[in-house]
Scaffold this motif. Structure first.
Motif, PDB file in Angstrom:
ATOM      1  N   ALA A   1      -8.428  -0.128   3.082  1.00 41.01           N
ATOM      2  CA  ALA A   1      -7.927   1.092   3.722  1.00 41.01           C
ATOM      3  C   ALA A   1      -7.213   1.977   2.710  1.00 41.01           C
ATOM      4  O   ALA A   1      -7.340   3.205   2.736  1.00 41.01           O
ATOM      5  CB  ALA A   1      -6.987   0.732   4.876  1.00 41.01           C
ATOM      6  N   LEU A   2      -6.457   1.353   1.801  1.00 40.84           N
ATOM      7  CA  LEU A   2      -5.768   2.128   0.769  1.00 40.84           C
ATOM      8  C   LEU A   2      -6.774   2.830  -0.137  1.00 40.84           C
ATOM      9  O   LEU A   2      -6.587   3.999  -0.493  1.00 40.84           O
ATOM     10  CB  LEU A   2      -4.860   1.213  -0.047  1.00 40.84           C
ATOM     11  CG  LEU A   2      -4.153   1.858  -1.249  1.00 40.84           C
ATOM     12  CD1 LEU A   2      -3.273   3.022  -0.802  1.00 40.84           C
ATOM     13  CD2 LEU A   2      -3.337   0.818  -2.009  1.00 40.84           C
ATOM     14  N   ALA A   3      -7.849   2.139  -0.501  1.00 43.55           N
ATOM     15  CA  ALA A   3      -8.872   2.746  -1.361  1.00 43.55           C
ATOM     16  C   ALA A   3      -9.494   3.962  -0.692  1.00 43.55           C
ATOM     17  O   ALA A   3      -9.760   4.975  -1.346  1.00 43.55           O
ATOM     18  CB  ALA A   3      -9.941   1.704  -1.701  1.00 43.55           C
ATOM     19  N   GLU A   4      -9.743   3.884   0.614  1.00 44.12           N
ATOM     20  CA  GLU A   4     -10.311   5.028   1.330  1.00 44.12           C
ATOM     21  C   GLU A   4      -9.366   6.222   1.272  1.00 44.12           C
ATOM     22  O   GLU A   4      -9.798   7.365   1.098  1.00 44.12           O
ATOM     23  CB  GLU A   4     -10.588   4.642   2.784  1.00 44.12           C
ATOM     24  CG  GLU A   4     -11.756   3.681   2.948  1.00 44.12           C
ATOM     25  CD  GLU A   4     -12.024   3.345   4.394  1.00 44.12           C
ATOM     26  OE1 GLU A   4     -11.205   3.725   5.249  1.00 44.12           O
ATOM     27  OE2 GLU A   4     -13.054   2.697   4.679  1.00 44.12           O
ATOM     28  N   THR A   5      -8.053   5.949   1.406  1.00 42.03           N
ATOM     29  CA  THR A   5      -7.057   7.031   1.324  1.00 42.03           C
ATOM     30  C   THR A   5      -7.013   7.622  -0.077  1.00 42.03           C
ATOM     31  O   THR A   5      -6.990   8.846  -0.256  1.00 42.03           O
ATOM     32  CB  THR A   5      -5.668   6.507   1.714  1.00 42.03           C
ATOM     33  OG1 THR A   5      -5.716   5.977   3.039  1.00 42.03           O
ATOM     34  CG2 THR A   5      -4.632   7.621   1.656  1.00 42.03           C
ATOM     35  N   ILE A   6      -7.009   6.766  -1.090  1.00 39.69           N
ATOM     36  CA  ILE A   6      -6.974   7.232  -2.479  1.00 39.69           C
ATOM     37  C   ILE A   6      -8.189   8.098  -2.792  1.00 39.69           C
ATOM     38  O   ILE A   6      -8.089   9.119  -3.478  1.00 39.69           O
ATOM     39  CB  ILE A   6      -6.899   6.027  -3.442  1.00 39.69           C
ATOM     40  CG1 ILE A   6      -5.513   5.372  -3.356  1.00 39.69           C
ATOM     41  CG2 ILE A   6      -7.190   6.451  -4.884  1.00 39.69           C
ATOM     42  CD1 ILE A   6      -5.392   4.080  -4.152  1.00 39.69           C
ATOM     43  N   ASN A   7      -9.339   7.712  -2.268  1.00 42.31           N
ATOM     44  CA  ASN A   7     -10.565   8.467  -2.542  1.00 42.31           C
ATOM     45  C   ASN A   7     -10.564   9.860  -1.935  1.00 42.31           C
ATOM     46  O   ASN A   7     -11.403  10.691  -2.297  1.00 42.31           O
ATOM     47  CB  ASN A   7     -11.788   7.689  -2.058  1.00 42.31           C
ATOM     48  CG  ASN A   7     -12.171   6.557  -2.980  1.00 42.31           C
ATOM     49  OD1 ASN A   7     -11.845   6.575  -4.160  1.00 42.31           O
ATOM     50  ND2 ASN A   7     -12.853   5.558  -2.455  1.00 42.31           N
TER      51      ASN A   7
ATOM     52  N   ASP B   1       0.873  -5.130   4.604  1.00 48.04           N
ATOM     53  CA  ASP B   1       0.928  -3.973   5.511  1.00 48.04           C
ATOM     54  C   ASP B   1      -0.474  -3.384   5.699  1.00 48.04           C
ATOM     55  O   ASP B   1      -1.184  -3.717   6.625  1.00 48.04           O
ATOM     56  CB  ASP B   1       1.938  -2.927   5.023  1.00 48.04           C
ATOM     57  CG  ASP B   1       1.720  -2.505   3.575  1.00 48.04           C
ATOM     58  OD1 ASP B   1       0.842  -3.082   2.907  1.00 48.04           O
ATOM     59  OD2 ASP B   1       2.414  -1.579   3.125  1.00 48.04           O
ATOM     60  N   THR B   2      -0.866  -2.504   4.810  1.00 47.65           N
ATOM     61  CA  THR B   2      -2.216  -1.927   4.835  1.00 47.65           C
ATOM     62  C   THR B   2      -3.061  -2.636   3.789  1.00 47.65           C
ATOM     63  O   THR B   2      -2.619  -2.828   2.659  1.00 47.65           O
ATOM     64  CB  THR B   2      -2.153  -0.418   4.524  1.00 47.65           C
ATOM     65  OG1 THR B   2      -1.322   0.219   5.482  1.00 47.65           O
ATOM     66  CG2 THR B   2      -3.539   0.197   4.568  1.00 47.65           C
ATOM     67  N   ASP B   3      -4.285  -3.029   4.154  1.00 48.51           N
ATOM     68  CA  ASP B   3      -5.083  -3.760   3.166  1.00 48.51           C
ATOM     69  C   ASP B   3      -5.651  -2.813   2.110  1.00 48.51           C
ATOM     70  O   ASP B   3      -5.627  -1.587   2.253  1.00 48.51           O
ATOM     71  CB  ASP B   3      -6.182  -4.590   3.837  1.00 48.51           C
ATOM     72  CG  ASP B   3      -7.276  -3.748   4.484  1.00 48.51           C
ATOM     73  OD1 ASP B   3      -7.605  -2.667   3.954  1.00 48.51           O
ATOM     74  OD2 ASP B   3      -7.813  -4.178   5.514  1.00 48.51           O
ATOM     75  N   GLY B   4      -6.159  -3.421   1.027  1.00 47.64           N
ATOM     76  CA  GLY B   4      -6.634  -2.634  -0.099  1.00 47.64           C
ATOM     77  C   GLY B   4      -7.827  -1.761   0.212  1.00 47.64           C
ATOM     78  O   GLY B   4      -8.010  -0.708  -0.399  1.00 47.64           O
TER      79      GLY B   4
ATOM     80  N   ALA C   1       0.808  -1.216   0.000  1.00 47.33           N
ATOM     81  CA  ALA C   1       0.000   0.000   0.000  1.00 47.33           C
ATOM     82  C   ALA C   1       0.846   1.273   0.000  1.00 47.33           C
ATOM     83  O   ALA C   1       0.489   2.261  -0.639  1.00 47.33           O
ATOM     84  CB  ALA C   1      -0.930  -0.009   1.211  1.00 47.33           C
ATOM     85  N   THR C   2       1.967   1.256   0.711  1.00 53.10           N
ATOM     86  CA  THR C   2       2.820   2.446   0.788  1.00 53.10           C
ATOM     87  C   THR C   2       3.349   2.815  -0.585  1.00 53.10           C
ATOM     88  O   THR C   2       3.260   3.977  -1.027  1.00 53.10           O
ATOM     89  CB  THR C   2       3.983   2.219   1.761  1.00 53.10           C
ATOM     90  OG1 THR C   2       3.463   1.918   3.054  1.00 53.10           O
ATOM     91  CG2 THR C   2       4.867   3.456   1.844  1.00 53.10           C
ATOM     92  N   ASP C   3       3.915   1.816  -1.286  1.00 53.28           N
ATOM     93  CA  ASP C   3       4.422   2.075  -2.638  1.00 53.28           C
ATOM     94  C   ASP C   3       3.292   2.473  -3.578  1.00 53.28           C
ATOM     95  O   ASP C   3       3.463   3.339  -4.441  1.00 53.28           O
ATOM     96  CB  ASP C   3       5.136   0.832  -3.177  1.00 53.28           C
ATOM     97  CG  ASP C   3       6.447   0.542  -2.461  1.00 53.28           C
ATOM     98  OD1 ASP C   3       6.917   1.432  -1.726  1.00 53.28           O
ATOM     99  OD2 ASP C   3       6.979  -0.571  -2.627  1.00 53.28           O
TER     100      ASP C   3
END
Length: 241
Positions: free
Chosen positions: A63-69, A58-61, A35-37
């Protein structure tokens, strides 16, 4: 469509990339294994689409999607996972689609076609960041996106909106406009609201402060006490350009 593949398994990334190569509209611009990369590449490469695994070390997809949004212009997201039990949680973050591994070629085709149609979440995000603003011309009601607006000026008991290519009189007070477009405008003095994203430079001439806007030949006089606040917005505009 500029596409980023995110999966912690190299073989899964390779297979997905091979399937995507059959679609001429897809340009795979990068890969990430965590997720970091992935977040760094999204910010650097500005993809149109992210093919995103859910279970990563590390971080699941999700949580990453919420950050990207939360990004100003988020890419579309298609989840690709071996775990169907994540479907309900996945749709809460507004993906374009949800594919199960091993990915079927015809199902992938359908998902990519769906990306071409903006999801409700993306339309709502666009309207929040760059809303429409309406104005009257004779008997006609017209509208433009807010990023075309330069400033609003109160003069002779009316409010003038100046935008790229023209101007119009609005039946709204500056206070109402300021409240309606909070976060998009800043009060430069008592009679002037400026579109924050259009501010370019601030200068002091003969003790007076003036701001220039992108796409506007006019220099606007601003109040001395607002100068420091406007400098912050200008710095942010330049650093994010």
């Amino acid at each position: 469509m500029r596409t980023l593949i995110v999966d912690d398994e190299p073989l899964a990334r390779a297979r997905l990339k091979r399937l995507l190569s059959a679609h001429t509209q897809i340009d795979c611009i990068g890969e990430a294994e965590n997720a970091t990369d992935a977040l760094n590449l999204v910010q650097q490469l500005q993809p149109d689409l992210v093919m995103l695994d859910i279970e990563m070390p590390d971080t699941d997809g999700l949580a990453l999607a919420e950050t990207i949004n939360q990004l100003p212009l988020p890419p579309a997201i298609i989840f690709v996972t071996a775990h169907p039990q994540h479907a309900l949680d996945a749709y809460s973050v507004g993906p374009s689609d949800y594919l199960l591994k091993p990915v079927d070629a015809s199902r992938l085709k359908t998902a990519l076609e769906r990306v071409g149609t903006p999801t409700r979440a993306h339309i709502e995000k666009q309207d929040e960041l760059n809303p429409w603003i309406s104005y009257q011309v004779g008997n006609s009601l017209r509208r433009i996106r807010f990023d075309k607006v330069q400033y609003f000026m109160a003069e002779d008991k009316v409010v003038k909106m100046v935008f790229d290519g023209g101007e119009a009189i609005l039946n709204e007070s500056l206070n109402r406009i300021e409240a309606s477009y909070q976060g998009l405008v800043v009060r430069a003095h008592r009679h002037l609201l400026i579109n924050i994203s259009r501010m370019n430079t601030l200068n002091k001439i003969d003790g007076l402060y003036f701001v220039s806007l992108y796409g506007c030949d006019e220099r606007l006089n601003i109040s001395r006490r607002k100068a420091s606040e406007l400098k912050i917005y200008i710095f942010h505009n330049h650093s994010s350009a």
